[in-house]
Design an enzyme around this catalytic site. Structure first.
Site, PDB file in Angstrom:
ATOM      1  N   ARG A  13       0.848  -1.195   0.000  1.00 40.90           N
ATOM      2  CA  ARG A  13       0.000   0.000   0.000  1.00 40.90           C
ATOM      3  C   ARG A  13       0.878   1.237   0.000  1.00 40.90           C
ATOM      4  O   ARG A  13       2.097   1.149   0.002  1.00 40.90           O
ATOM      5  CB  ARG A  13      -0.938  -0.008   1.213  1.00 40.90           C
ATOM      6  N   VAL A  58      10.450  -7.996   6.600  1.00 38.21           N
ATOM      7  CA  VAL A  58      11.831  -7.514   6.527  1.00 38.21           C
ATOM      8  C   VAL A  58      12.571  -7.675   7.849  1.00 38.21           C
ATOM      9  O   VAL A  58      13.796  -7.520   7.890  1.00 38.21           O
ATOM     10  CB  VAL A  58      11.907  -6.046   6.060  1.00 38.21           C
ATOM     11  N   TYR A 148      11.223   6.580  15.203  1.00 37.91           N
ATOM     12  CA  TYR A 148      11.181   6.813  13.751  1.00 37.91           C
ATOM     13  C   TYR A 148      12.316   7.742  13.330  1.00 37.91           C
ATOM     14  O   TYR A 148      12.991   7.496  12.319  1.00 37.91           O
ATOM     15  CB  TYR A 148       9.822   7.424  13.402  1.00 37.91           C
ATOM     16  N   THR A 183      -0.824   9.163   2.911  1.00 37.82           N
ATOM     17  CA  THR A 183      -0.799   7.705   2.907  1.00 37.82           C
ATOM     18  C   THR A 183      -1.539   7.185   4.133  1.00 37.82           C
ATOM     19  O   THR A 183      -1.865   7.933   5.061  1.00 37.82           O
ATOM     20  CB  THR A 183       0.645   7.168   2.953  1.00 37.82           C
TER      21      THR A 183
END
Length: 294
Positions: A13, A58, A148, A183
């Site tokens: 996505r 991952v 992050y 997004t």
């Protein structure tokens, strides 16, 4: 891009899926890697009959190895790799779920490293292009997104190091820096009862840019094998003021963080630390199903 085999992680996505569709329209063959089989299948169908998809995490080296080897076996080559898989989990470091804090680094930083490690032999054969997806968060370290910020700063450093290490071998390395793009991940952050207000309250940099802008910048950068991609373009000049940026962030934080800190603790009390700290958006929910607990 005609005839090029492009492997994209985090392709279920968001930016990964949208870039895949655009590159397929330009003649590339897409190898899509991600966590959500149903979503990957939809994207692959949009990318044409030659596109393939592989479910892989991952953070799991062997899972990712199986996918990469299957891509190479099917297509015989890999020309471009976009290390795009990533999650974002808002929360203050002192109070958020430590398992989620570490998971962000495992996906966003070590997941990129695992992608590089496993795909690099194929890129060396084709003298291909490697694009690592970092963020404006590597430059502007806003409170409430420490994990992050750390991960994306690490990705930028990795890309800069690899660029010098691989140039003489014919592999070009790019690093993408982007701010908030429309997004699922960003919309998920905005839905958080505390940190949605923190994000939207950031002057100027809090603006959300259309997904199409990111797609255009990414595909253009991939075609040109660019060393950097900025979404939007003002991120490039901003880098020249890195030494000043922390002072600006700290000044703004004096007004916003104490109130948000109290609200974060109240949210944790009301909803629990796991729910309050959960990675944002549908992609974050998919990842949380895979994540181990501390």
């Amino acid at each position: 891009m005609a005839g090029k085999v492009v492997l994209i992680t985090g392709a279920s996505r968001g930016i990964g899926a949208a870039v895949a569709r655009r590159l397929a329209s330009e003649g590339a063959t897409l190898a899509l890697v991600g966590l959500e089989p149903a979503e990957l299948k939809k994207v692959a169908e949009d990318c044409g009959p030659d596109a393939g998809w592989w479910e892989a995490d991952v953070t799991d080296l062997e899972s990712l190895r199986t996918a990469v080897e299957a891509v190479a076996e099917r297509y015989g080559r890999i020309d471009v790799v976009v290390a795009n898989a990533g999650i974002a989990a808002p929360g203050f470091t002192r109070s958020m779920d430590p398992a989620v804090w570490e998971r962000v680094l495992d996906v966003d930083l070590y997941g990129v490293w695992r992608t590089v490690r496993l795909t690099l032999p194929y890129l060396l054969e084709t003298k291909g292009y490697l694009l690592l997806v970092s963020s404006l968060a590597a430059i502007v370290h806003i409170p409430g997104l420490a994990a992050y910020n750390v991960a994306k700063a690490g990705v930028e450093a990795m890309g800069n190091s690899l660029r010098s290490e691989l140039k003489h071998l014919g592999v070009d390395v790019g690093v993408a820096h982007l701010t908030f793009v429309d997004t699922d991940m960003v919309r998920g952050v905005d839905e958080h009862p505390v940190f949605g207000r923190v994000r939207t309250g950031i002057p100027l940099a809090g603006r959300v840019y259309p997904l199409e802008l990111a797609v255009e910048k990414f595909t253009q950068g991939i075609r040109k094998r660019s060393r950097v991609i900025h979404v939007p373009g003002w991120i490039g000049p901003l880098k020249m003021f890195r030494a000043l940026i922390p002072h600006v962030v700290e000044l703004g934080a004096r007004l916003s963080v104490p109130k948000a800190d109290r609200a974060a603790l109240a949210d944790i009390q009301a909803r629990g630390v796991a729910e309050s700290s959960r990675a944002s958006g549908a992609g974050g929910r998919a990842d949380s199903e895979k994540a181990p607990r501390l």
